[in-house]
Write a protein that holds these residues in place. Structure first.
Motif, PDB file in Angstrom:
ATOM      1  N   LEU A   1       0.678  -1.191   0.111  1.00 20.64           N
ATOM      2  CA  LEU A   1       0.113  -0.077  -0.056  1.00 20.64           C
ATOM      3  C   LEU A   1       0.966   1.089  -0.139  1.00 20.64           C
ATOM      4  O   LEU A   1       0.474   2.261  -0.713  1.00 20.64           O
ATOM      5  CB  LEU A   1      -0.885  -0.029   1.393  1.00 20.64           C
ATOM      6  CG  LEU A   1      -1.919  -1.134   1.317  1.00 20.64           C
ATOM      7  CD1 LEU A   1      -2.833  -1.077   2.653  1.00 20.64           C
ATOM      8  CD2 LEU A   1      -2.859  -0.930   0.149  1.00 20.64           C
ATOM      9  N   LYS A   2       2.058   1.113   0.669  1.00 15.60           N
ATOM     10  CA  LYS A   2       2.823   2.177   1.008  1.00 15.60           C
ATOM     11  C   LYS A   2       3.373   2.663  -0.508  1.00 15.60           C
ATOM     12  O   LYS A   2       3.722   3.948  -0.953  1.00 15.60           O
ATOM     13  CB  LYS A   2       3.959   2.173   1.965  1.00 15.60           C
ATOM     14  CG  LYS A   2       4.664   3.051   2.210  1.00 15.60           C
ATOM     15  CD  LYS A   2       4.494   4.126   3.105  1.00 15.60           C
ATOM     16  CE  LYS A   2       5.507   5.132   3.637  1.00 15.60           C
ATOM     17  NZ  LYS A   2       5.055   6.238   4.293  1.00 15.60           N
TER      18      LYS A   2
ATOM     19  N   ASN B   1       2.294   2.207  -3.450  1.00 15.96           N
ATOM     20  CA  ASN B   1       1.098   2.541  -4.278  1.00 15.96           C
ATOM     21  C   ASN B   1       1.077   1.246  -5.291  1.00 15.96           C
ATOM     22  O   ASN B   1       0.473   1.188  -6.345  1.00 15.96           O
ATOM     23  CB  ASN B   1       1.136   3.578  -5.076  1.00 15.96           C
ATOM     24  CG  ASN B   1       0.999   4.836  -4.160  1.00 15.96           C
ATOM     25  OD1 ASN B   1       0.029   4.831  -3.266  1.00 15.96           O
ATOM     26  ND2 ASN B   1       1.985   5.825  -4.311  1.00 15.96           N
TER      27      ASN B   1
ATOM     28  N   SER C   1      -4.408  -1.371  -4.622  1.00 12.04           N
ATOM     29  CA  SER C   1      -5.436  -0.625  -4.044  1.00 12.04           C
ATOM     30  C   SER C   1      -6.908  -1.087  -4.626  1.00 12.04           C
ATOM     31  O   SER C   1      -6.832  -2.124  -5.257  1.00 12.04           O
ATOM     32  CB  SER C   1      -5.383   1.101  -4.529  1.00 12.04           C
ATOM     33  OG  SER C   1      -5.679   1.074  -5.701  1.00 12.04           O
TER      34      SER C   1
ATOM     35  N   MET D   1      -1.163   1.965   9.793  1.00 14.81           N
ATOM     36  CA  MET D   1      -1.662   3.208   8.887  1.00 14.81           C
ATOM     37  C   MET D   1      -1.830   4.268   9.746  1.00 14.81           C
ATOM     38  O   MET D   1      -1.754   5.617   9.230  1.00 14.81           O
ATOM     39  CB  MET D   1      -2.877   2.829   7.975  1.00 14.81           C
ATOM     40  CG  MET D   1      -2.610   1.869   6.776  1.00 14.81           C
ATOM     41  SD  MET D   1      -4.075   1.207   6.131  1.00 14.81           S
ATOM     42  CE  MET D   1      -4.515   2.764   5.220  1.00 14.81           C
TER      43      MET D   1
ATOM     44  N   LEU E   1      -0.670   7.944   4.619  1.00 14.97           N
ATOM     45  CA  LEU E   1      -1.909   6.925   4.070  1.00 14.97           C
ATOM     46  C   LEU E   1      -3.100   7.356   4.662  1.00 14.97           C
ATOM     47  O   LEU E   1      -3.969   6.518   4.590  1.00 14.97           O
ATOM     48  CB  LEU E   1      -1.156   5.521   4.424  1.00 14.97           C
ATOM     49  CG  LEU E   1      -0.069   4.844   3.646  1.00 14.97           C
ATOM     50  CD1 LEU E   1       0.350   3.516   4.243  1.00 14.97           C
ATOM     51  CD2 LEU E   1      -0.277   4.962   2.380  1.00 14.97           C
TER      52      LEU E   1
ATOM     53  N   LEU F   1      -6.272   6.836   2.607  1.00 13.82           N
ATOM     54  CA  LEU F   1      -6.330   5.485   1.780  1.00 13.82           C
ATOM     55  C   LEU F   1      -7.505   4.410   2.366  1.00 13.82           C
ATOM     56  O   LEU F   1      -7.625   4.396   3.442  1.00 13.82           O
ATOM     57  CB  LEU F   1      -5.075   4.583   1.807  1.00 13.82           C
ATOM     58  CG  LEU F   1      -4.754   3.457   1.127  1.00 13.82           C
ATOM     59  CD1 LEU F   1      -4.447   3.992  -0.423  1.00 13.82           C
ATOM     60  CD2 LEU F   1      -3.354   2.888   1.133  1.00 13.82           C
TER      61      LEU F   1
END
Length: 341
Positions: free
Chosen positions: A40-41, A43, A46, A297, A303, A306
């Motif tokens: 996630l960090k 990208n 998602s 997060m 983030l 997100l």
């Protein structure tokens, strides 16, 4: 059902607390949370990943909602007895297996002007018409064709009688609440009632009902037909692939007895205790991963906006199982012929 079943999250908690042959490792959950956090960090993953799959629809229209409804009405049991005798769909020059074969078959039918996403068509579809839609590029046919026919007849009839022939009219009755839509689906469409008895309690796993809502949410990016103010009420979708990944990462662990049964290839029976333990513990394991991810997060302001929920974690793990299947060939799955997954 005389007894109202516990919802999937509460079911997972109960099953995990009383499980005898499946255990959950908090350290394993932490390790997987860290792995997903890094993706996630960077990208690398998602909710947008759903529409990036070639065979998934890209347009956010009413027709797409009905495509997804047919998809998840039929989204069960694709595995073949032997890897060299798989059910495969040839679509636009490529062969597709498993879930992707289902997507390909639906798209192929639409390309051939077969109205497979129209309730008025599939409520009366014949077995020969359905067999043609799911024709295989091999000698192995799609499993449980008779059950798929039954599901389509049931779903189409309910849509025509209660919802003017389209699943969008189910969504319009749910007040943008995933919880209300989940209840509406399981109350009106019997094939989605994925419920078992465990320790005297009715527990729901609701794999297909939940993924139906999640697919719409992901495809519509949380907008229009996919806008649900309580989307986080959904859990992971307990099938046989995500438990395999969780076992691979040692988030869930099996007793020697269960491991021996899995290695033997014995066919499980829907609702038997071992099957319910595997699925229920998988739900709760993902909840632990989600809790750890939320903590990670919360400490990282980059983030803060997100989206993170059990759906994203499930999608990530399922995609991982497809991308790294060679690494996991030694990890057994519980084999089962079930219309629930």
């Amino acid at each position: 059902m005389l007894t109202k079943p516990l919802l999937p999250r509460e079911s997972g908690r109960l099953i995990a607390s009383k499980s005898q042959d499946v255990t959950i490792s908090e350290d394993g959950a932490t390790d997987v949370a860290n792995m997903i956090f890094k993706s996630l960090k960077k990208n690398e993953y998602s909710v947008e990943a759903w529409k990036q799959h070639d065979l998934h629809p890209k347009l956010m229209t009413k027709e797409t909602v009905d495509w997804i409804f047919v998809l998840d009405t039929l989204n069960f049991s694709f595995w073949s007895e032997a890897n060299d005798k798989r059910f495969l769909v040839d679509y636009r020059g490529s062969l597709h297996s498993g879930y992707w074969a289902l997507c390909a078959a639906i798209n192929r039918a639409l390309d051939e002007n077969i109205p497979i996403t129209s309730a008025s068509y599939y409520s009366r579809i014949t077995v020969d018409q359905l067999r043609h839609i799911f024709r295989s590029a091999t000698d192995t046919d799609i499993p449980l064709l008779d059950k798929r026919l039954e599901h389509l007849h049931e779903a189409g009839t309910v849509l025509l009688e209660k919802f003017e022939g389209s699943f969008v009219n189910c969504i319009s009755q749910c007040d943008r609440k995933a919880s209300k839509l989940l209840h509406l689906i399981t109350e009106n469409f019997p094939s989605y009632r994925d419920v078992a008895m465990f320790e005297g309690a009715a527990v729901s796993l609701y794999k297909r009902a939940q993924i139906l809502i999640a697919d719409i949410w992901a495809c519509f990016e949380g907008k229009s037909y996919g806008e649900f103010i309580d989307i986080d009420v959904l859990t992971m979708f307990a099938d046989y692939r995500v438990p395999q990944v969780l076992n691979y990462f040692e988030v869930i662990r099996y007793s020697p007895r269960l491991h021996e049964i899995l290695q033997s290839g014995r066919l499980f029976t829907p609702g038997e205790r071992l099957e319910v333990e595997i699925r229920g513990c998988s739900i709760w394991a993902v909840e632990l991963i989600r809790q750890e991810l939320k903590s990670l997060m919360a400490e990282d302001s980059s983030l803060s906006g997100l989206t993170l929920n059990s759906i994203i974690i499930d999608f990530y793990l399922w995609d991982y199982s497809k991308d790294h299947w060679r690494d996991m060939q030694h990890v057994p799955i519980h084999k089962i012929r079930s219309t629930f997954y």
